[in-house]
Scaffold this active site. Sequence first.
Site, short mmCIF file in Angstrom:
data_model
loop_
_atom_site.label_atom_id
_atom_site.label_comp_id
_atom_site.label_asym_id
_atom_site.label_seq_id
_atom_site.Cartn_x
_atom_site.Cartn_y
_atom_site.Cartn_z
CE LYS A 134 -0.26 7.11 10.85
NZ LYS A 134 0.60 8.30 10.92
CE1 TYR A 158 -26.82 7.29 -10.73
CE2 TYR A 158 -24.89 6.87 -9.35
CZ TYR A 158 -26.25 6.74 -9.58
OH TYR A 158 -27.03 6.09 -8.68
#
Length: 406
Positions: free
Chosen positions: A46, A276
């Site tokens: 999956k 940042y």
Amino acid sequence: MTPSPSAAPEPGPPHPEIVVDLAAVRHNVGVLRAQVAPAALMVVVKADGYGHGMLEVARAARGAGADWLGVATLEEAAALRAAGDRGRLLTWLTVPADDHAGAVAADVDVTVYDLDQLAAVSAAVSRAGRPARLQLKVDTGLSRGGSTAAAWPALVAAARAGERDGSWRVTGVWSHLACSDEPDHPANAAQEAAFREAVALAEAAGLRPEVRHLANSAGALLRPSARFDLVRCGLAAYGLDPAPGHTPDLGLRPAMTVRSPLALVKQVPAGAGVSYGHRWVAPAATTLGLVPVGYGDGVPRHASDRAEVAVAGHRVPVRGTVCMDQLVVDLGAPAGAPGARAGDEAVLIGPAPAPSAQDWAEACGTISYEIVTRLGGRLHRRHTGAVPEADPAPTVVPVLEPQETA
Ligand SMILES: *Cc1c(COP(=O)(O)O)cnc(C)c1O
């Protein structure tokens, strides 16, 4: 004289990439099969094969003898069938709008949790024009999918009635563990006992499932009594440890490597704030490397200032905030790689000395499942170690006419 291979560093990859070694997947599937025998092995593919590529991993797993494949959704199952996979295949997660008819027609085992889902399969059987292969999931304590113990007798009775009238064959009864990565957790024994009771009740009602199954990777490896007829292994098939600190060393090989060229290398002075928010400020002049991979590619922002990568065989720290497209590493950190240049390889995940997916998980406060499954974005993904002869031959899968909708 030719230079020794170690004289010059390997050129870096041309672009950031995920390399998936299918030979490692085959090796792991072989190890797992031997470990859990005589139980059969389902390889869970999956979520795009936990980020490794569902179709490629599925072929490799089948080639290495996986008895079953497992996926969550009908859509994932349809993609496997469309790619030519013909073996036993189980799905377990649907929503009311799903149409099971394609899965029934394509010989996919579908799971139901309650009477509403059973009715949906019944309608799909009429449209598909053939009986379904149906598995029943019982909730033994995870409190996620599956029938409650209270609703189980009615579900079992209805499933048996549908078997009698030819709507389906109940091929499996199964459940899922909540705490399999903590082998001493009392929930494991409690769930196993509840599962045995649910199976007994199903058998007393006349069901004769081909497979009874409870264990995922950690359950399969750490709790032999939970193996029953079949185990459902995802993470371990990709070579990752489902229960760090508990799993015996079986020689599983991580299949995924993530690497990138450095986009830029430059010097900064002491006091330079990096990325940042200036979460990290260089305490001394140093050399920074720019890795053009960020959270847009699945590198968790939680790795900011915590994770490491390998450059020229040295572990170097991620400094400052992980950005959408890029992150910065400190090449001049103690024992770093001060001679590095743009284009050199940075290995985010790979064999030692590079960090593992588990190292990233620990840096980010998560599990390796999440690390590998989220990686993608703009990373190029390629597969090595494929064995074309081992691929199942593509065959035509029945296609249903689209449904008339009112
Ligand atoms: C994802 C999943 C698995 C595989 O779990 P691993 O821990 O990766 O082995 C097994 N069963 C179910 C129901 C799942 O959803």
